[in-house]
Design an enzyme around this catalytic site. Structure first.
Site, PDB file in Angstrom:
ATOM      1  N   TYR A  12       0.828  -1.217   0.000  1.00  0.00           N
ATOM      2  CA  TYR A  12       0.000   0.000   0.000  1.00  0.00           C
ATOM      3  C   TYR A  12       0.859   1.264   0.000  1.00  0.00           C
ATOM      4  O   TYR A  12       0.410   2.307  -0.455  1.00  0.00           O
ATOM      5  CB  TYR A  12      -0.911   0.013   1.228  1.00  0.00           C
ATOM      6  CG  TYR A  12      -2.077  -0.941   1.090  1.00  0.00           C
ATOM      7  CD1 TYR A  12      -3.246  -0.541   0.453  1.00  0.00           C
ATOM      8  CD2 TYR A  12      -2.004  -2.240   1.570  1.00  0.00           C
ATOM      9  CE1 TYR A  12      -4.310  -1.411   0.310  1.00  0.00           C
ATOM     10  CE2 TYR A  12      -3.065  -3.111   1.437  1.00  0.00           C
ATOM     11  CZ  TYR A  12      -4.219  -2.693   0.802  1.00  0.00           C
ATOM     12  OH  TYR A  12      -5.269  -3.567   0.657  1.00  0.00           O
ATOM     13  N   VAL A 161       2.231   9.247   5.217  1.00  0.00           N
ATOM     14  CA  VAL A 161       1.045   9.514   4.382  1.00  0.00           C
ATOM     15  C   VAL A 161      -0.162   8.731   4.884  1.00  0.00           C
ATOM     16  O   VAL A 161      -0.032   7.720   5.565  1.00  0.00           O
ATOM     17  CB  VAL A 161       1.298   9.145   2.902  1.00  0.00           C
ATOM     18  CG1 VAL A 161       2.415   9.979   2.316  1.00  0.00           C
ATOM     19  CG2 VAL A 161       1.579   7.650   2.738  1.00  0.00           C
ATOM     20  N   LYS A 212       7.237   8.707  14.869  1.00  0.00           N
ATOM     21  CA  LYS A 212       6.239   8.080  13.991  1.00  0.00           C
ATOM     22  C   LYS A 212       5.230   7.270  14.810  1.00  0.00           C
ATOM     23  O   LYS A 212       4.018   7.345  14.607  1.00  0.00           O
ATOM     24  CB  LYS A 212       6.945   7.180  12.960  1.00  0.00           C
ATOM     25  CG  LYS A 212       6.036   6.288  12.158  1.00  0.00           C
ATOM     26  CD  LYS A 212       5.067   7.058  11.291  1.00  0.00           C
ATOM     27  CE  LYS A 212       3.997   6.156  10.705  1.00  0.00           C
ATOM     28  NZ  LYS A 212       3.006   6.838   9.911  1.00  0.00           N
ATOM     29  N   ASN A 216       0.931   7.967  15.568  1.00  0.00           N
ATOM     30  CA  ASN A 216      -0.165   7.012  15.431  1.00  0.00           C
ATOM     31  C   ASN A 216      -0.846   6.736  16.767  1.00  0.00           C
ATOM     32  O   ASN A 216      -2.068   6.609  16.837  1.00  0.00           O
ATOM     33  CB  ASN A 216       0.349   5.695  14.834  1.00  0.00           C
ATOM     34  CG  ASN A 216       0.680   5.839  13.358  1.00  0.00           C
ATOM     35  OD1 ASN A 216       0.192   6.742  12.698  1.00  0.00           O
ATOM     36  ND2 ASN A 216       1.520   4.964  12.850  1.00  0.00           N
ATOM     37  N   CYS A 266      -1.612   1.120  10.503  1.00  0.00           N
ATOM     38  CA  CYS A 266      -0.832   2.104  11.268  1.00  0.00           C
ATOM     39  C   CYS A 266      -1.332   2.272  12.694  1.00  0.00           C
ATOM     40  O   CYS A 266      -0.654   1.886  13.645  1.00  0.00           O
ATOM     41  CB  CYS A 266      -0.861   3.440  10.538  1.00  0.00           C
ATOM     42  SG  CYS A 266       0.140   3.417   9.056  1.00  0.00           S
ATOM     43  N   ARG A 336      -7.190  -4.737   6.222  1.00  0.00           N
ATOM     44  CA  ARG A 336      -6.350  -5.146   7.347  1.00  0.00           C
ATOM     45  C   ARG A 336      -6.891  -4.544   8.651  1.00  0.00           C
ATOM     46  O   ARG A 336      -7.071  -3.340   8.741  1.00  0.00           O
ATOM     47  CB  ARG A 336      -4.896  -4.721   7.123  1.00  0.00           C
ATOM     48  CG  ARG A 336      -4.239  -5.506   6.003  1.00  0.00           C
ATOM     49  CD  ARG A 336      -2.851  -5.018   5.708  1.00  0.00           C
ATOM     50  NE  ARG A 336      -2.835  -3.641   5.243  1.00  0.00           N
ATOM     51  CZ  ARG A 336      -1.728  -2.963   4.968  1.00  0.00           C
ATOM     52  NH1 ARG A 336      -0.556  -3.535   5.117  1.00  0.00           N
ATOM     53  NH2 ARG A 336      -1.807  -1.725   4.546  1.00  0.00           N
TER      54      ARG A 336
END
Ligand code: NAD
Length: 455
Positions: A12, A161, A212, A216, A266, A336
């Site tokens: 993806y 992204v 990162k 999330n 994510c 997912r």
């Protein structure tokens, strides 16, 4: 001459990243271990939905195959003949709370074996913080026999992204970047400048890894807060969306809206990555609780549906539920950890007969119907878990007239009820609760009509 870019992992993220680089004039060799995927890509076939400037990703792929800017292979050695830059996008799947490092570490071992002096390895995968220094850099060193930071460059720039906007965001978002050495970071920035017009924020490897995961995890917590607010609003008999709209008129409040849960690769994985990076004595109860709350959201939705069915003399057990949208979010065919799938499983466990339809998701589950008509036929309840573009133009009043009445409508996206209103159906009440709907007499030739709302 070896001047091209190899993108390792064509999922993806990796595929649209490769094609965004091609759009910017780069020549990219895509590498993936999945032979079937590589074969499909070579034939110009992809199921990844990342439209860009009105063009599908599949069409962009075909353009760049034709121009020779994009090629796909299963062989890292073949890629290394033409590339001196390797951008890695292989992820770390999570099952339960256990992080599966094997796919990425296997990729790193393979990559180390084809590295040559002067190459750049740029990791863009989301990592368990600490992995760059603990796992990735040492493995690259031992597999290559080269000295990282001296013989080759190694850097980390987490990908940020959002699926569905990737092609645009690769080229516009700011990038957090870290190198093993300053020279490594500079080399990574030089490469990424060819992709993005965003700003670069240089930091240490550990902060880049953590930032990162924290981005999330913050969203997981905010979504959990929205789900708790939904429960509070329910108790008070008020519309949670109106409540949030009012609170958000304060300049320092930015509440998210509740849904049926949170899915994808994510946000749901963030807690596991963070927890795996800490010693066992460390506790992060807020992140852990947020995860549990978000995992409970589809269970709550199933309970609400059951309660509403009771009001019309039915039970979830034995009811026929039409579930619309299976993607992990609106406009996505990524299933997912999709809360819609989780919801379908819970409904089935509670004895409902589930028929689901999502025009973007390939037939995979036994409960998938072939069409909207088949999905809705004789349904006692219709639940909308993810909105797809094709639903915009469906003849809803006509389709819903074919369901059992009274019909329970669980419009989690608040898209169906407005279209029923437009068709003169009378709807009232809180938009976060399931409605009980009866088509109005003039709205359908087939059945009697009127719409009543669960208080
Ligand atoms: N999906 C998102 O929205 C998103 C957003 C930002 C960041 N990320 C991060 O980007 C990374 C990739 O995510 P994704 O959604 O593209 O995952 P994905 O599973 O769709 O893609 C990973 C690809 O890597 C391939 N692969 C596995 N082992 C390999 C190996 N040894 N060599 C070469 N290829 C191999 C797989 O076949 C697969 O095609 C993850 O770390 C994820 O956390 C994802």
């Amino acid at each position: 001459m070896r001047t091209h870019v190899a993108v390792v992992g064509l999922g993806y993220i990796g595929l649209p990243l490769s094609l965004a680089l091609c759009e910017r004039g780069e020549t990219v060799i895509g590498v993936d271990v999945d032979e079937r995927k590589v074969d499909e890509l070579r034939r110009g076939v992809t199921h990844v939905m990342e439209p860009y400037r009105g063009e599908s990703l599949e069409s962009i792929l075909r353009r760049h195959l034709a121009s020779g800017r994009f090629t796909a292979t299963t062989s890292l050695a073949e890629a290394a003949e033409r590339a001196d830059t390797f951008i890695v996008t292989v992820g770390l799947p999570v099952s339960g709370e256990v992080v599966e490092k094997t796919p990425l570490l296997a990729c790193i071992n393979d990559l180390g074996r084809v590295l040559t002096a002067g190459d750049l390895v740029l990791i863009r995968s989301t990592l368990v913080p600490g992995m760059m220094e603990r796992d990735i850099i040492p493995r690259l060193a031992s597999a290559s026999g080269l000295v990282p930071g001296r013989d080759f460059h190694v850097a980390y720039a987490p990908e940020r992204v959002a699926e569905g906007r990737a092609m645009e965001e690769f080229q516009t978002l700011d990038v957090v970047v870290a190198g093993l050495t300053d020279a490594c970071a500079r080399r990574a920035v030089d490469v990424l400048k060819r992709l993005t017009d965003g700003q670069f924020h240089k930091t240490s490897l550990r902060v880049a890894e953590l930032s990162k995961v924290v981005e999330n995890a913050q969203r997981d917590v905010n979504i959990a807060l929205a789900h708790e607010l939904k429960a509070v609003a329910e108790q008070h008999g008020v519309d949670v969306y109106e409540l949030i709209r009012m609170a958000n008129t304060h300049p320092r409040v930015r509440l998210l809206e509740p849904n049926i849960g949170v899915g994808g690769f994510c946000i749901p994985n963030a807690y596991a990555y963070l927890a795996a990076s800490l010693t066992s004595e460390e506790h992060i109860p807020l992140f852990s609780l947020a995860r549990q709350i978000n995992l409970l959201a589809p269970h709550r939705a199933a309970r609400q549906l059951d309660e509403t069915l009771h009001r019309v003399g039915k039970r979830l057990s034995g009811a026929r539920v039409a579930l619309l949208g299976l993607g992990m979010k609106d406009g996505s065919n990524d299933i997912r950890q999709s809360p819609a799938i989780h919801f379908a499983d819970i409904l089935a466990e509670r004895g409902a007969s589930v028929a689901a339809f999502d025009p973007t998701v390939e037939p995979y589950f036994p409960f998938q119907a072939a069409s909207l008509e088949d999905c809705l036929a004789d349904a006692d309840a219709v639940a909308i878990a993810a909105w797809q573009e094709a639903f915009d133009t469906a003849p809803w009043p006509h389709l819903l007239a074919r369901c059992q009445h009274p019909l329970v409508v669980f419009d989690l996206k608040r898209r169906l009820v407005p279209s029923l209103k437009q068709a003169q159906w009378q709807i009232q009440g809180n938009s976060h609760l399931p409605y009980i709907a009866l088509p109005a007499p003039h709205a359908s030739a087939e059945r009697d009509c009127a719409v009543e709302m669960v208080p």
